[in-house]
Design an enzyme around this catalytic site. Structure first.
Site, PDB file in Angstrom:
ATOM      1  N   LYS A  78       0.888  -1.102   0.110  1.00 24.33           N
ATOM      2  CA  LYS A  78      -0.151   0.010  -0.072  1.00 24.33           C
ATOM      3  C   LYS A  78       0.764   1.113  -0.008  1.00 24.33           C
ATOM      4  CE  LYS A  78      -4.349   1.027   2.387  1.00 24.33           C
ATOM      5  NZ  LYS A  78      -5.241   0.947   3.664  1.00 24.33           N
TER       6      LYS A  78
HETATM    7  O1  G3P Z   1      -7.964   1.991   5.934  1.00 28.08           O
HETATM    8  C1  G3P Z   1      -8.265   3.266   5.208  1.00 28.08           C
HETATM    9  C2  G3P Z   1      -9.692   3.839   5.485  1.00 28.08           C
HETATM   10  O2  G3P Z   1     -10.590   2.620   5.115  1.00 28.08           O
HETATM   11  C3  G3P Z   1      -9.816   4.437   6.805  1.00 28.08           C
HETATM   12  O3  G3P Z   1     -11.221   4.536   7.288  1.00 28.08           O
HETATM   13  O4  G3P Z   1     -12.777   5.455   8.618  1.00 28.08           O
HETATM   14  O5  G3P Z   1     -10.391   5.770   9.314  1.00 28.08           O
HETATM   15  O6  G3P Z   1     -11.553   7.064   7.424  1.00 28.08           O
HETATM   16  P1  G3P Z   1     -11.487   5.773   8.214  1.00 28.08           P
END
Ligand code: G3P
Length: 220
Positions: free
Chosen positions: A83
């Site tokens: 990633k």
């Molecule tokens: O892993 C990346 C993403 O899915 C993070 O989500 O909820 O932290 O914005 P969030």
């Protein structure tokens, strides 16, 4: 649509995997940090639980270091997807690693222009963050629709991995938009099961059968 779990917590991953609907896992440095074990060890443990793409994010921010780190991460297990953040150095590293046959998930995507760049650099997955766009008053789902349309226009093979999904509606709208994958916390995956009419209907079925034949409804 493929379902990925967006967590580095092994108990959550085991629980989700037990439902038989988890196709892969995404992690990021914040999620790894919560588990208190270094990145390589934690993603290796995740690879032992789920047989599917497992995203592991580099911590470097310069192209040469990102490439070196990406190669090391890819050696952990055949299912690792490296990633990389959507910055110029990350895109250059994506192009180089993709040419070597290493699969790359380009993350922190917030615009269709960024998604177009990632596809041109050979990304295997693009991760647009729906919830974080909603957080600042934009419509995150519009981004998913735009990326799907652009990739279809040009037959890009990059798969749209809808990320930062905060609830069932985000998952369903991503599926309607044609995202190949949705990654979500365990809580969101669990919410997808719920419908009160399912519970009510099952209770009634068991009661009716019990009345007729004198059996006790199974405890749930
Ligand atoms: O892993 C990346 C993403 O899915 C993070 O989500 O909820 O932290 O914005 P969030």
């Amino acid at each position: 649509m493929k379902f990925f779990l967006d967590t580095a917590n092994l108990d959550e991953i085991r629980k989700g995997a037990s439902w038989g609907i988890v196709d892969g896992v995404t992690t990021n440095p914040s999620l790894i940090a919560r588990e208190g074990r270094p990145l390589k060890e934690q993603v290796a443990a995740i690879c032992d639980i789920v047989d599917g793409p497992i995203s592991a994010e580099v911590l470097s921010t310069e192209t040469a270091a990102m490439i070196a780190e990406g190669r090391e991460l890819a050696k952990i297990h055949k299912n690792i997807v490296v990633k990389l953040p959507l910055i110029k150095d990350g895109i250059a590293a994506c192009a180089a690693l993709s040419k070597e046959g290493i699969r790359v998930n380009v993350t922190l995507c917030f615009s269709p222009a960024q998604a177009l760049i990632a596809a041109k650099a050979g990304a295997y997955f693009i991760s647009p963050f729906v919830g974080r766009l909603d957080d600042i008053g934009h419509n995150g789902m519009d981004l998913i629709r735009q990326i799907v349309a652009i990739y279809e226009n040009y037959d890009f093979s990059t798969q749209v991995l809808a990320a930062s999904l905060r609830g069932p509606t985000h998952v369903i709208e991503s599926a309607l938009a044609g995202a190949q994958i949705g990654t979500m916390p365990l809580k969101v995956m669990e919410q997808l099961f719920n419908h009160p009419l399912t519970d009510k209907g099952l209770d009634q079925f068991l009661k009716d059968y019990g009345k007729a034949f004198g059996t006790q409804p199974a405890a749930r």
